[in-house]
Design a protein around this motif. Structure first.
Motif, PDB file in Angstrom:
ATOM      1  N   ARG A 141      66.592  16.810   0.820  1.00 44.01           N
ATOM      2  CA  ARG A 141      66.328  16.097  -0.423  1.00 44.01           C
ATOM      3  C   ARG A 141      65.435  14.902  -0.096  1.00 44.01           C
ATOM      4  NH1 ARG A 141      68.241  20.123  -1.514  1.00 44.01           N
ATOM      5  NH2 ARG A 141      69.964  20.668  -2.905  1.00 44.01           N
ATOM      6  N   PRO A 142      64.297  14.768  -0.821  1.00 49.26           N
ATOM      7  CA  PRO A 142      63.410  13.625  -0.556  1.00 49.26           C
ATOM      8  C   PRO A 142      64.034  12.311  -1.019  1.00 49.26           C
ATOM      9  CG  PRO A 142      62.658  14.853  -2.477  1.00 49.26           C
ATOM     10  CD  PRO A 142      63.795  15.648  -1.884  1.00 49.26           C
ATOM     11  N   GLY A 143      63.510  11.220  -0.475  1.00 50.65           N
ATOM     12  CA  GLY A 143      63.966   9.902  -0.904  1.00 50.65           C
ATOM     13  C   GLY A 143      65.089   9.330  -0.078  1.00 50.65           C
ATOM     14  N   PHE A 144      65.479  10.000   0.996  1.00 53.67           N
ATOM     15  CA  PHE A 144      66.563   9.517   1.857  1.00 53.67           C
ATOM     16  C   PHE A 144      66.031   9.224   3.263  1.00 53.67           C
ATOM     17  CE2 PHE A 144      68.746  12.027  -1.382  1.00 53.67           C
ATOM     18  CZ  PHE A 144      69.754  11.160  -1.771  1.00 53.67           C
ATOM     19  N   LEU A 198      62.658  16.451  10.048  1.00 57.87           N
ATOM     20  CA  LEU A 198      63.969  17.081  10.219  1.00 57.87           C
ATOM     21  C   LEU A 198      63.842  18.443  10.876  1.00 57.87           C
ATOM     22  CD1 LEU A 198      65.749  16.210   6.850  1.00 57.87           C
ATOM     23  CD2 LEU A 198      66.274  15.296   9.117  1.00 57.87           C
ATOM     24  N   GLN A 199      62.844  19.210  10.477  1.00 56.15           N
ATOM     25  CA  GLN A 199      62.657  20.529  11.064  1.00 56.15           C
ATOM     26  C   GLN A 199      62.296  20.429  12.546  1.00 56.15           C
ATOM     27  OE1 GLN A 199      59.782  22.124   8.216  1.00 56.15           O
ATOM     28  NE2 GLN A 199      61.360  23.467   7.357  1.00 56.15           N
ATOM     29  N   GLU A 200      61.498  19.440  12.908  1.00 56.29           N
ATOM     30  CA  GLU A 200      61.169  19.239  14.321  1.00 56.29           C
ATOM     31  C   GLU A 200      62.431  18.915  15.122  1.00 56.29           C
ATOM     32  OE1 GLU A 200      58.280  16.170  14.430  1.00 56.29           O
ATOM     33  OE2 GLU A 200      56.594  17.481  13.931  1.00 56.29           O
ATOM     34  N   ARG A 252      64.714   6.328  11.685  1.00 51.38           N
ATOM     35  CA  ARG A 252      65.065   7.109  10.505  1.00 51.38           C
ATOM     36  C   ARG A 252      63.954   8.115  10.189  1.00 51.38           C
ATOM     37  NH1 ARG A 252      69.264   5.189  11.721  1.00 51.38           N
ATOM     38  NH2 ARG A 252      70.631   3.899  10.426  1.00 51.38           N
ATOM     39  N   VAL A 253      64.366   9.300   9.753  1.00 51.43           N
ATOM     40  CA  VAL A 253      63.434  10.364   9.396  1.00 51.43           C
ATOM     41  C   VAL A 253      63.419  10.509   7.877  1.00 51.43           C
ATOM     42  CG1 VAL A 253      62.963  12.834   9.568  1.00 51.43           C
ATOM     43  CG2 VAL A 253      63.744  11.582  11.584  1.00 51.43           C
ATOM     44  N   HIS A 254      62.204  10.545   7.295  1.00 50.96           N
ATOM     45  CA  HIS A 254      62.089  10.584   5.837  1.00 50.96           C
ATOM     46  C   HIS A 254      61.492  11.894   5.328  1.00 50.96           C
ATOM     47  CE1 HIS A 254      62.234   6.284   6.864  1.00 50.96           C
ATOM     48  NE2 HIS A 254      62.798   6.111   5.682  1.00 50.96           N
ATOM     49  N   THR A 255      60.979  12.733   6.229  1.00 49.29           N
ATOM     50  CA  THR A 255      60.262  13.935   5.794  1.00 49.29           C
ATOM     51  C   THR A 255      60.972  15.203   6.231  1.00 49.29           C
ATOM     52  OG1 THR A 255      58.922  14.069   7.817  1.00 49.29           O
ATOM     53  CG2 THR A 255      58.101  12.669   6.025  1.00 49.29           C
TER      54      THR A 255
END
Length: 428
Positions: free
Chosen positions: A340-343, A269-271, A262-265
């Protein structure tokens, strides 16, 4: 067989248990052991040897559910090694092309060939193909021969079912041979007949390929579709599909995968998006198209108890482009808008839209177009990546070893495409 028959002669060459056979080449001790290959991120079973099928393993079985069973029964398990499979697929094509005048790649492990004009008995040509592919690649193949693509596909099916009797090569051109096989072939084994059509045909009293071949093609076409009409005509020996010498350009190009973790940042996601754009842009340039719009999406898993979120954004470049730098810039900007942060994000997707073939669209006189220096740079980058590997040159946004990468804990080495993973043989 009468050599004066004017109908074309097609062959279908199919590698037996392709993914598993590729793994066995470099692991000869697995020759008689059950082997399975898993999907992306080691999700479920997507390929099985006959030994694995005999254990009752099914396509699509989730790995986490059958893991203990696999260990208890000595099943060799591999993550999907697409680099290895792609290289061996190419070599299979080279081997086949050395023996036939025309061929068409149907999938990574199947090729249609045209056998018109070759000396009889044509079945010997099929055996020669089989022998050469085995000699050049160590991969076992089956060959089906018929007057239509659909019958060649049916013949290849028979070469698998009755492999010991046929030796893996079946010539299905004689009418009595066609009838014998089609009477024993369930209708959903016919090329292009899926489960929904099978159920529709069952209501019409059609359960075998032979019964389908005896139906009125025109009436069935009116009732269902022109595709079914074509299939029936092909079963009747009328060729309706020739080899496709060129592949039509894609109207959209998608690059999307589930994350291994899972990706949190936002950076993660941009990478991921930059990596997917790198792949998609390569495909875009390969078919000589330019991208006029792009849609990027991110989402969490919709299973489990965690918070759920999904969003997407569409980007319109200043001009149609195949420049990976421009596409990456727009995607990273869009990611900032929808993040959106927190996911805990599980997947990202890149979809290239409004694809325009170079030289086949009218540019706006007052709008900018892709500069020539971009064309030259992309051509140079593609040339280097073809020579040294598609990740040799990439944008700085693409990480070398991402934390979110696809989970492939059981990946075999890239024996044929990486210097540091070449097959090693120890002499005693």
């Amino acid at each position: 067989m009468c050599s004066k028959d004017p109908r074309p002669i097609f062959g279908l060459v199919d590698v037996n248990s392709f993914y598993c056979s590729c793994e066995r080449i470099f692991r000869p001790e697995l020759r008689h052991r059950p082997v399975v290959v898993l999907s992306n991120s080691d999700g479920c079973i997507v390929a099985r040897t006959n030994e694995a099928k005999a254990l009752g393993l099914k396509m699509g079985d989730p790995y986490f559910k059958v893991r203990n069973f696999l260990e208890q029964n000595g099943v060799a398990v591999f993550s999907s090694n697409y680099t290895l499979y792609g290289e061996l697929s190419h070599r299979v094509g080279v081997a086949i092309a050395s023996l036939v005048p025309e061929w068409e790649r149907y999938s990574i492990d199947e090729l249609f060939v045209k056998l018109d004009g070759l000396p009889e008995p044509i079945i010997d040509v099929g055996r020669a193909i089989q022998a050469r592919v085995l000699q050049w690649t160590a991969l076992p193949v089956g060959v089906g021969i018929g007057h239509t693509k659909t019958l060649a596909k049916a013949a290849q099916h028979a070469s698998k079912v009755w492999r010991e009797k046929t030796g893996g090569v079946v010539d299905l051109r004689k009418p009595d041979a066609v009838e014998w096989l089609l009477r024993r072939m369930p209708v959903d084994e016919v090329w292009g007949i899926g489960s929904r059509m099978r159920d529709n045909l069952a209501r019409d009293g059609i359960t075998t390929a032979w019964e389908l071949s005896q139906a009125d093609a025109r009436a069935m076409g009116r009732k269902y579709s022109v595709v079914l009409e074509r299939t029936i005509r092909e079963l009747q020996g009328e060729s309706c599909m020739d080899l496709e010498q060129t592949v039509a350009p894609k109207q959209t190009i998608c690059s999307s995968k589930m994350f291994g973790q899972r990706v949190h940042t936002l950076q993660g996601l941009q990478e991921a998006l930059a990596t997917y754009i790198h792949r998609a842009a390569e495909k875009l340039r390969l078919q000589r198209s330019l991208c006029g719009a792009m849609r990027i999406g991110i989402q969490t898993s919709f299973h489990g108890d965690g918070p759920k979120y999904a969003n997407a954004a569409t980007c319109i470049p200043a001009y149609p482009t195949d420049d990976v730098r421009q596409l990456t810039k727009y995607a990273l900007q869009a990611a900032e808008q929808i993040y959106r942060p927190g996911f805990a994000y599980s997947k990202a997707e890149v979809l290239l839209l409004d694809l325009r073939k170079r030289g086949e669209y009218t540019q706006d006189l007052f709008s900018p177009s892709q500069p020539e220096r971009s064309d030259a740079l992309m051509a140079t980058m593609d040339k280097i990546n073809r020579r040294w590997g598609h990740d040799c040159l990439r944008t700085a946004a693409v990480p070398l070893t991402p934390d979110w990468g696809m989970r492939r804990a059981l990946l075999s080495p890239s024996y044929m495409t990486s210097w540091d993973q070449l097959w090693k043989v120890q002499c005693r």
